[in-house]
Design an enzyme around this catalytic site. Structure first.
Site, PDB file in Angstrom:
ATOM      1  N   SER A 117       0.680  -1.098   0.138  1.00  0.00           N
ATOM      2  CA  SER A 117       0.135  -0.057  -0.120  1.00  0.00           C
ATOM      3  C   SER A 117       0.814   1.361  -0.013  1.00  0.00           C
ATOM      4  CB  SER A 117      -1.197   0.278   1.489  1.00  0.00           C
ATOM      5  OG  SER A 117      -0.026  -0.255   2.407  1.00  0.00           O
ATOM      6  N   HIS A 138      -3.623  -3.477  -5.215  1.00  0.00           N
ATOM      7  CA  HIS A 138      -3.697  -2.602  -4.237  1.00  0.00           C
ATOM      8  C   HIS A 138      -5.017  -3.100  -3.689  1.00  0.00           C
ATOM      9  CE1 HIS A 138      -4.214   0.510  -1.319  1.00  0.00           C
ATOM     10  NE2 HIS A 138      -3.163  -0.927  -0.135  1.00  0.00           N
ATOM     11  N   GLU A 150      -5.864  -0.880  -6.508  1.00  0.00           N
ATOM     12  CA  GLU A 150      -5.738   0.190  -7.588  1.00  0.00           C
ATOM     13  C   GLU A 150      -4.714  -0.948  -8.583  1.00  0.00           C
ATOM     14  OE1 GLU A 150      -4.878   4.464  -4.747  1.00  0.00           O
ATOM     15  OE2 GLU A 150      -3.629   2.519  -3.704  1.00  0.00           O
ATOM     16  N   ASN A 188      -3.829   5.857   0.341  1.00  0.00           N
ATOM     17  CA  ASN A 188      -2.747   7.142   1.254  1.00  0.00           C
ATOM     18  C   ASN A 188      -2.343   7.668   1.083  1.00  0.00           C
ATOM     19  OD1 ASN A 188      -3.476   3.798   2.891  1.00  0.00           O
ATOM     20  ND2 ASN A 188      -2.242   3.101   1.643  1.00  0.00           N
TER      21      ASN A 188
END
Length: 280
Positions: A117, A138, A150, A188
């Site tokens: 991540s 991800h 992702e 993130n």
């Protein structure tokens, strides 16, 4: 015969990925570093699937049938014949590169994906022999519920690899969204500064943890407040992600604040240890 997927790492993310692919009708191999790690992973997986049965979204017969398609192993040789091998081990560069290199020895023509991540995909790709078959996928926690993935490609990733990974994600009921290889990617890069800032506000005594979370839930229409979400993700995971992005960017907003570092050191990691910002 169903398409075969392998997942390395029987933690929260790994077992969530396993469940998603089992529910989509894939044959799945779960690789653990030890029999104990696998036992813990299967316990976690069974509890999660059990909740689906309780809610009525799956029958007991469907659960039992699905579990017959799962093989658990400590032998990397069992990943042979997979369409894709997904690494989901802890968010530490050295561990991931060791696991990915070992996976590559047995993966044959399979795509290899990392569920990192925060660690740059290019940085991991540089340790791979078949860089064109490698990319980032991800997943979001809880994986069986959350739709997006992702999909992170590098300059080395072949177009065929990109398409095949996307197709497999869609078969698993996910929504693959391609993003550039950027520290923290999209989710993130947005989420971790928010959690960090919320923790700092608590550290400064600006508001109670309940107050901070309630303002974000009611005022910004988030289903969870940032502190509650940090507990759900795991305080250690949040700190590791922030550290990784901070090392890459040197951007102060990603430097974990003192309260988060202290909680990690005290093993107050959130829901998984029974205490984080809240008690469980």
């Amino acid at each position: 015969m169903a398409e075969k997927i392998s997942v390395i790492g029987p933690g929260t993310m790994g077992t969530g990925i396993v469940q998603s692919f089992l529910q989509a009708g894939f044959d799945v191999v779960l690789i653990g570093s030890s029999e104990d790690s696998l036992k813990n992973g299967i316990r976690r997986l069974s509890a999660s699937i059990g909740k689906a049965v309780e809610k009525g979204s799956m029958t007991e017969d469907q659960k039992n049938s699905m579990m017959l398609n799962l093989k658990q192993s400590t032998n990397y040789g069992d990943i042979s014949g997979s369409s894709i091998v997904i690494e989901a081990v802890p968010e530490l560069y050295d561990i991931k590169t060791q696991v990915l290199s070992k996976a590559e020895e047995y993966a044959g023509n399979a795509i290899i994906a990392t569920n990192t991540s925060s660690i740059p995909i290019t940085k991991l790709a540089e340790k791979m022999k078949r860089k064109e078959m490698f990319l980032g996928m991800h997943f979001f926690n809880p994986v069986p519920v959350m739709k997006p993935i992702e999909l992170i490609v590098t300059e080395y990733t072949a177009a065929e690899t990109r398409k095949k990974a996307s197709d497999i994600a869609i078969k698993a009921g996910k929504v693959p969204i391609e993003v550039k290889d950027y520290p923290g990617f999209v989710a993130n890069s947005v989420l971790m500064p928010m959690i960090n800032e919320a923790a700092l506000l608590l550290q400064k005594g600006v508001a109670s943890k309940e107050g901070i979370d309630q303002i974000i839930k009611l005022g910004l229409h988030h289903p969870m407040g940032p502190l509650e979400l940090a507990d759900f993700i795991g305080i250690d995971v949040c700190v590791d992600i922030m550290d990784s992005i901070y090392k890459e960017t040197e951007d102060e907003k990603f430097k974990p604040v003192d309260i988060l570092c202290s909680m990690k050191n005290e093993n107050k990691l959130g829901k998984k240890t029974g205490e984080g910002f809240y008690k469980y």
